[in-house]
Structure formats: C-alpha cells, structure tokens
Design an enzyme around this catalytic site. Sequence first.
Site, PDB file in Angstrom:
ATOM      1  CG  ASP A  42      -5.049  -4.313   8.324  1.00  0.00           C
ATOM      2  OD1 ASP A  42      -5.275  -5.435   7.838  1.00  0.00           O
ATOM      3  OD2 ASP A  42      -3.936  -3.970   8.737  1.00  0.00           O
ATOM      4  CD  GLU A  72      -2.448  -1.390   2.676  1.00  0.00           C
ATOM      5  OE1 GLU A  72      -3.600  -1.834   2.722  1.00  0.00           O
ATOM      6  OE2 GLU A  72      -1.778  -1.144   3.702  1.00  0.00           O
TER       7      GLU A  72
END
Length: 349
Positions: free
Chosen positions: A237, A66
């Site tokens: 998450d 990410e």
Amino acid sequence: MHATLPSAKALVPFVSVENMMRLVHHVGIEPFLKQLSDYIEQDFRRWESFDKTPRLASHSRDGVIELMPTSDGTNYSFKYVNGHPKNTRNGFQTVAAFGLLADVLNGYPILLTEMTLLTALRTAATSAMAARHLAPRNATTMALIGNGAQAEFQALAMKAVVGINHVRLYDIDPAATAKAARNLEGKGLQVTSCRTADAAIEGSQIITTCTADKQNAQILTDNLVGSGVHINAIGGDCPGKTELHPDILLRADTYVEYPPQTRIEGEIQQMSEDFPVTELWKVIAGLDSGRRDDRQITLFDSVGFAIEDFSALRYVRDKLSGTPFSQELDIVADPDDPRDLFGMLERAR
Ligand SMILES: NC(=O)c1ccc[n+]([C@@H]2O[C@H](COP(=O)([O-])OP(=O)(O)OC[C@H]3O[C@@H](n4cnc5c(N)ncnc54)[C@H](O)[C@@H]3O)[C@@H](O)[C@H]2O)c1
C-alpha cells in the site's frame, strides 16, 4: 467562571479508544463488521457523488504519514494515518489513526474519533465486501498470510460477510500466528496454524495477504496460486511496498479502489501505467459483472481509500446516538458574537 463555559456549538462528540472498544462490544464484533460493510457498500454504490483525490503521503526512511480526505457534498471527512513496518520492534503499532467528520454546510466538525481500531475494522469490512462480490461462490476456507494487528479482523469479517468457516494462518514470526490463533479461539472458526505460505494456501478459496515490510516482497509467487481463487492483497500500500510477484497480476483480473491512488501505491505499481484494472465500485453498482467463472483468478489490490473511512465515520456517528460511548470536547472556539473572537479570549482573564 460561567463565562468560560462553552455553548453547544463548541462541543464535538469524541470517541476515545476505550469508548470505541465498548461500542464494538455493545454492537457485537461480527454485527459491527457486517453493518460497517453495508455502509461501505452503500457509499461505493454512490461513488460518483464523492470528491476524490489520491491521499497526501509524507514518506520518510522508515514509514509514511498520510492524510485521507473526501466529501459527498453533505459531510466532509479526513483520516490521519501512519504506516511504519518497523514500529512493532519498538512496541509501537505499524498503523495508528484518528479521524474527523464535518458538516459541509458550515464547516464545523461533528465527530472526532480514534481510528486505529476503526481502520482495522473498516479494512476488514472492505475486504469482505470485495470478496462477497468476487470470491468463488460458497467459499469456506481462507488463507491469512501476515498475522499482525489486522489479521483477526480480516478473518472475522470474512466469516460474518462471506460465510468463511476455516482460516489457515501463516506468518514468518510463529509468535504472531500463535497470537492470532489464540484470539480466534471460540469465535466459530476452524483455525489451522501453518509453517509455510504454501501450506496456508492449500484448499483455500480466498487468500489474504496482510504483511508489513517496506520493500517489494514476494509473499505469493505465481506457482502458488491455483485457478479460481480470490486474492485479497492489503499489505502492499505504498510506493516500493508490494506483496505479489508481478506474474500473478498477469494471470488475474485486478480490481482496485481509486486507480490514481492504486497506480502509485498498490500491487499494480509494478505494472505498466495502462495495466488494465476494474474499479470495484462498478462491480458493486452493477456496471461490471465481477467474477465470470470458476477458473478466473480475482485480485482485490487494496490500498485503503478515503471513502471507506468516510463510511466508517458515518457508521460510528449513527451508532453512537443514544449510547454513552462518547464525550463532548470543546474543540471549536465559541464567541458570543461570532466576530468577537478576541472578546471570547478575554472571558478567561
Ligand atoms: N489496504 C488497507 O486498507 C490497509 C489498511 C491497514 C493496514 N494495511 C497494511 O496491512 C499490512 C499489515 O498491517 P498490520 O497492522 O497487521 O501490521 P503488523 O506489523 O501488525 O503485522 C504484519 C505481520 O506481517 C508479518 N510478515 C512480515 N513479512 C512477512 C512475510 N514475508 N511472510 C509472512 N508474514 C510476514 C509480520 O511478522 C507481522 O506479524 C501493513 O503493510 C499495513 O500497511 C493496509
């Protein structure tokens, strides 16, 4: 030879892992967590002045990579971070990261740093900040389910910021619990190692889940959660990676960082698109009252947001000044004439 030496404009302070470890001990781990939590709180209070976007996630079979950018108009930051739950079986960490802070005025970087340690510190500082506003008053005991890399940081931040004095550990892998218990020895916390999640939760006013598994797990089921507790769920998450049974969310009041990101990645991905949530920054800015009464179950559905990394970079930049805990890297090309980049290349012939 001198012609190839970079000028000050080319040099960016770099904090290696070794220097980050030294910096944390120089400040002291609990003061570091407390001060970092104050920096994050300052930035949550001015939430509306930041550029915000859900992080850019590149998913693969075993994990995710990410990029997490944000800016307050004066500084810009991004973090590169992965999440690979199976990594520890091969000697790699689940989460590793580095990040950069830049000057918006000219776009030049002003800090490059390791962020694997810093992510654990900022995640713990954020959890503790949320708990300070949402957990029952005078909470003294926390359950810590998932005793991997993040665990000790979570316990120490809750001690430093919330005043926890007892932590009850549980992990499906007893070796992880033994590791966390060992690391927390002599840190001013009573530590109880438990054989089940149920036992860990007993008598706890705060329940932190920080497990890693690439699936919709049910670390907590509804029957385990008594009234009045604060749940700090950090392990869910990613799409398809959650920790709580959805029935818990029906009983709890849910607080999130940035809804457009949390609806994709958090526990609330299991709920309808209009499932009611409160943005945590509103509680911190005094626009929402937070915990109402002793029976309310509060849930911080944490996924980790770019502003927390921005605060962490800002904190490290401020703390570095006057210390030897960075080195200068020439990561920006520095021509004598800004338009003569080719001429600069020729210097090294
Ligand atoms: N919200 C955030 O800001 C944030 C930040 C960093 C990490 N994370 C997430 O937190 C989680 C933990 O990260 P880590 O670096 O400590 O990972 P880790 O792999 O080092 O530790 C995870 C631990 O969870 C345990 N576990 C797995 N399934 C379990 C279960 N069913 N019951 C009890 N324990 C179980 C494992 O045995 C392991 O010890 C990860 O999912 C990571 O993605 C979230």
